[in-house]
Design an enzyme around this catalytic site. Structure first.
Site, PDB file in Angstrom:
ATOM      1  N   ASP A  80      15.576  73.282 -14.948  1.00  0.00           N
ATOM      2  CA  ASP A  80      16.422  72.337 -15.677  1.00  0.00           C
ATOM      3  C   ASP A  80      17.478  73.062 -16.487  1.00  0.00           C
ATOM      4  O   ASP A  80      17.373  74.269 -16.752  1.00  0.00           O
ATOM      5  CB  ASP A  80      15.577  71.443 -16.583  1.00  0.00           C
ATOM      6  CG  ASP A  80      14.773  72.230 -17.605  1.00  0.00           C
ATOM      7  OD1 ASP A  80      14.221  73.295 -17.248  1.00  0.00           O
ATOM      8  OD2 ASP A  80      14.688  71.791 -18.778  1.00  0.00           O
ATOM      9  N   GLU A 142      11.821  72.721 -19.254  1.00  0.00           N
ATOM     10  CA  GLU A 142      11.696  73.776 -20.268  1.00  0.00           C
ATOM     11  C   GLU A 142      12.584  73.489 -21.475  1.00  0.00           C
ATOM     12  O   GLU A 142      12.220  73.797 -22.607  1.00  0.00           O
ATOM     13  CB  GLU A 142      12.063  75.136 -19.657  1.00  0.00           C
ATOM     14  CG  GLU A 142      11.842  76.336 -20.576  1.00  0.00           C
ATOM     15  CD  GLU A 142      13.031  76.702 -21.447  1.00  0.00           C
ATOM     16  OE1 GLU A 142      12.884  77.577 -22.323  1.00  0.00           O
ATOM     17  OE2 GLU A 142      14.131  76.114 -21.271  1.00  0.00           O
TER      18      GLU A 142
END
Length: 381
Positions: A80, A142
């Site tokens: 991400d 994350e």
């Protein structure tokens, strides 16, 4: 795969948006990136496992495994990115732009691009000669909850000997970092007409007292809990957001403060939260029931690798750089829960992360490839 050069790998992965955000207007699935990585590593002979996170539809982890048994090396990263400010980007964040010996794009160093480095490094090795398994881990979210790494740690379905997380460290092995805590302090008073203060309990005034207690804890942390591995040695405490009341002619009935705390390996998240509760206890004594304290998100622990780590020695040898500690946090404490020696080591500099026109300096390409090949040879071949 054979016809994809390094630039093509980068171009393809950056082109797939995978923003994670606590704001639903920005938040996206990472499935497209995960499926791309599955194709990449399957073509190299890896066994692929893609798992959707429980209670998080559209969020996926990938584990790619080459070789049998336990142990070996894990190369890990998150899929991400943070959101972007379109008005401050001079280039398309989802189109790799090569300019001035740099590759620009969202995620070029933080950190989807690291997977292109892994592929580039592995294409130059004879992977049929593995003595220990090699695993690739790609996680979700994350940048927000770290739910992907937390899920891997809780499942504990494999146990590598060593793990490298490819966050942008300038190829400096990072062997310790602080954690991260976001805490909410809410004071509930009693609203009323401002012409008679006795008719209410002003939550803003009580919060003023609470802030004094919190700032006292801030001073205590600075004076008593220095860990000189870090440039900022103490666990830090920052007052970041406050809101209270709704009108100047009403007694404030509710006031809310959000603070940020950064635990160290010596002062863990639970201990730091306990200190905060103790610091605020006089408020509860004098105004029973007015105080509410809660985590805004699950705490991210601090992390430290063992001083005698063989992985650290090999990473220093391969990179030519001495290991360091940093103030920001990563997935390292969760990966470390698998029972492996864990470091953070990757191309690019943290100063470019979360910035407009994020870029990879191409001077990192050959050194990063060499470091990854060294570690794979040392721990798997």
């Amino acid at each position: 795969m054979a016809n994809l050069d390094f630039f093509s790998l980068y171009k393809n992965i950056i082109a797939i948006p995978s923003i994670s955000s606590s704001d639903s207007k920005w938040d996206q699935s990472n499935e497209g990136v995960i499926r791309l990585l599955a194709d990449w590593f399957a073509s190299l002979g890896f066994q692929i496992e893609v798992t959707e996170l429980a209670e998080m539809p559209g969020k996926f982890n990938l584990v790619a495994t080459l070789g049998q048994g336990e142990g070996g090396l894990l190369l890990a990263g998150h899929t991400d990115t943070v959101p972007f400010d379109e008005g401050r980007w001079s280039k398309n964040p989802f189109q790799v732009t090569e300019e001035g010996n740099r590759l620009y794009g969202l995620g070029t160093i933080d950190m989807k691009g690291f997977f292109a480095f892994i592929v580039e490094a592995l294409q130059g090795l004879d992977l049929t000669q593995l003595k220990k398994p090699l695993r690739i881990l790609a996680t979700a979210d994350e940048e927000t909850t770290m739910a992907g790494a937390r899920t891997i740690a809780e499942a504990a379905e494999f146990k590598p000997d060593y793990a490298v997380i490819g966050e942008p460290t300038g190829l400096v092995p990072v062997v310790a970092h602080k954690g991260h805590m976001s805490e909410l302090i809410r004071i509930t008073g009693k609203s009323g007409h401002s012409s008679d203060p006795a008719n209410g309990v002003n939550a803003m005034e009580i919060m003023h007292q609470a802030m004094g207690q919190v700032l006292g804890l801030q001073r205590t942390l600075k004076e008593k809990y220095a860990d000189h591995r870090f440039a900022v040695p103490q666990p830090t405490l920052n007052l970041g957001y406050i809101h209270g009341g709704d009108s100047p002619n009403r007694i404030c009935g509710c006031c809310e403060l959000h603070i940020d705390m950064r635990p160290t390996p010596q002062v863990g998240a639970d201990e730091l939260f306990g200190m905060l509760k103790e610091a605020l206890s006089p408020i509860e004594i004098h105004q029973p029931g007015c105080l509410h304290l809660q985590h805004l998100h699950d705490p991210i622990p601090a992390y430290a690798c063992r001083d005698d780590s063989e992985l650290v020695r090999e990473a220093e040898k391969a990179s030519g750089k001495r290991a360091e500690s940093v103030n920001y946090c990563t997935e390292a404490p969760f990966i470390q829960q698998l029972g492996c020696e864990t470091i953070v080591l990757g191309p690019g500099h943290i100063a470019q992360a979360h910035q407009p026109d994020e870029y990879l300096d191409l001077s990192f390409v050959e050194p990063t490839k060499a470091v990854l090949q060294h570690l794979v040879k040392r721990f798997c071949l």
